[in-house]
Design an enzyme around this catalytic site. Structure first.
Site, short mmCIF file in Angstrom:
data_model
loop_
_atom_site.label_atom_id
_atom_site.label_comp_id
_atom_site.label_asym_id
_atom_site.label_seq_id
_atom_site.Cartn_x
_atom_site.Cartn_y
_atom_site.Cartn_z
N LYS A 271 26.09 60.00 79.41
CA LYS A 271 24.80 60.76 80.49
C LYS A 271 24.52 62.03 81.15
CE LYS A 271 26.54 56.90 83.37
NZ LYS A 271 27.36 55.81 84.61
N LYS B 208 24.70 48.85 72.79
CA LYS B 208 24.76 48.21 73.81
C LYS B 208 23.14 47.26 74.40
CE LYS B 208 27.33 47.80 77.81
NZ LYS B 208 27.83 48.16 79.31
N LYS C 38 20.34 48.17 80.62
CA LYS C 38 19.09 48.36 81.39
C LYS C 38 18.57 49.06 81.46
CE LYS C 38 22.81 48.83 84.90
NZ LYS C 38 23.23 48.31 86.62
#
Ligand code: TRP
Length: 331
Positions: free
Chosen positions: A114, A196, A199
């Site tokens: 992140k 993966k 979203k």
């Protein structure tokens, strides 16, 4: 008190809940309700670690709660609540911060990922995210946490911190176990089937959102990446086809072998449309139910008030013990 094992899980209200979240997590949540004492949380405080639009965050929070209900979570059986409604989460996080090392947090894979994605906003909350998650889990004396592979490291940390507190003071926290449900398949991106389904994927063709309409779902399936050749089998060198087969098999509750059998001699194009059909068949009713539930704000607020009250009762009990053990004066 029931003697059922306690289970805790949380999802961030960041919008775009995907088919991957549904298959990997949400779909199983309702099946846990009879066997375990379940607590399902909308972890809004976690979402603040990346920039949010306030109005959108509020909307997403209600949406996720409605989605929980539409997926069969029953407030009479499970505790459903919003993290920020129970201030004990943030309070316990503060205490646990004092026994967590900077080194432990800076090594976390998700923090590193992140940080590189949001280089303009590497805030303390992002680094401290796992400690808040540890608090979510430990506050409720949780025995089981259903998690996917990406959260394994955070659960390891939870166990380490629980153990550390218990040995520094005295037995206080249940040390939780990861719970990997049998049917917990990992769904990959449709556009890039080696990573993966996420979203936050910039390529919206990579994921199916539970709010996508039927046409969008068909379109995304049409452009889903398949592999060279024309055999519809699950194999290490066929990531795209394997992923679509996994979706088909899980949503139909059949084995991969049975799914392969259903597509012998079928073209990729027809295969993809069969996968689109079962996705639509699954998602459309949930989408409609969610919208109905969302229309009744009064009921949602009642669910939230009740849930927060129940959660707070359990959380306060743990937090009081912790405060006492570390030497704070009871108020
Ligand atoms: N970090 C989790 C995720 O992104 C969300 C989460 C927060 C969570 N607190 C939790 C999951 C406690 C399980 C238990 O998926």
């Amino acid at each position: 008190m029931s003697d059922k094992k306690r289970l805790f899980s949380g999802i961030q209200p960041t919008g775009n809940i995907t088919l991957g979240n549904y298959i990997g997590a949400l779909r199983n949540f309702s099946t846990f309700q009879d066997e375990f004492d379940c607590i399902y949380c909308v972890v809004d405080l976690h979402s603040l670690t990346v920039r949010q639009n306030p109005a959108q965050l509020r909307k997403n929070t209600y949406e996720l709660l409605a989605l929980y209900l539409a997926c069969g979570l029953d407030p009479a059986k499970s505790t459903l609540f919003i993290q920020s409604h129970v201030s004990e989460h943030a309070e316990l996080a503060w205490i646990l911060n004092t026994i967590t090392y900077v080194g432990e947090l800076s090594r976390m894979t998700q923090f590193k990922d992140k940080s590189s994605k949001h280089q303009d906003n590497i805030n303390m909350g992002l680094m401290d995210y796992p400690v808040l998650m540890v608090s979510d889990i430990l506050l409720y004396q949780t025995a089981l946490v259903p998690i996917g592979a990406d959260q394994k490291q955070h659960l390891e940390l939870t166990r380490d911190i629980a153990h550390r507190f218990n040995t520094s003071y005295s037995d206080t926290f249940v040390v939780p176990e990861p719970f990997i449900p049998k049917a917990g398949a990992r769904i990959m991106s449709l556009a890039e089937p080696t990573s993966k389904m996420s979203k936050s994927d910039e390529n919206i063709k990579g994921f199916i959102s539970l709010t996508d309409d039927d046409e969008t779902i068909r379109r995304k399936l049409k452009s889903a990446v398949t592999d060279s050749g024309n055999e519809i089998v699950a194999r290490d060198d066929k990531h795209g086809v394997t992923n679509l087969l996994t979706i088909y098999a899980t949503l139909n509750n059949i084995t991969m072998q049975e799914a392969e059998k259903a597509f012998v001699g079928v073209s990729y194009a027809d295969f993809k449309m069969a996968v689109a059909d079962i996705i639509i068949e699954t998602i459309a009713p949930i989408r409609e139910l969610k919208n109905e539930i969302l229309a009744d704000k009064g009921n949602l607020d009642k669910v939230l008030t009740d849930g927060a009250e129940r959660a707070r009762f359990m959380a306060r009990k743990t937090l009081s013990k912790v405060y006492k053990k570390v030497g704070l004066i009871q108020r």
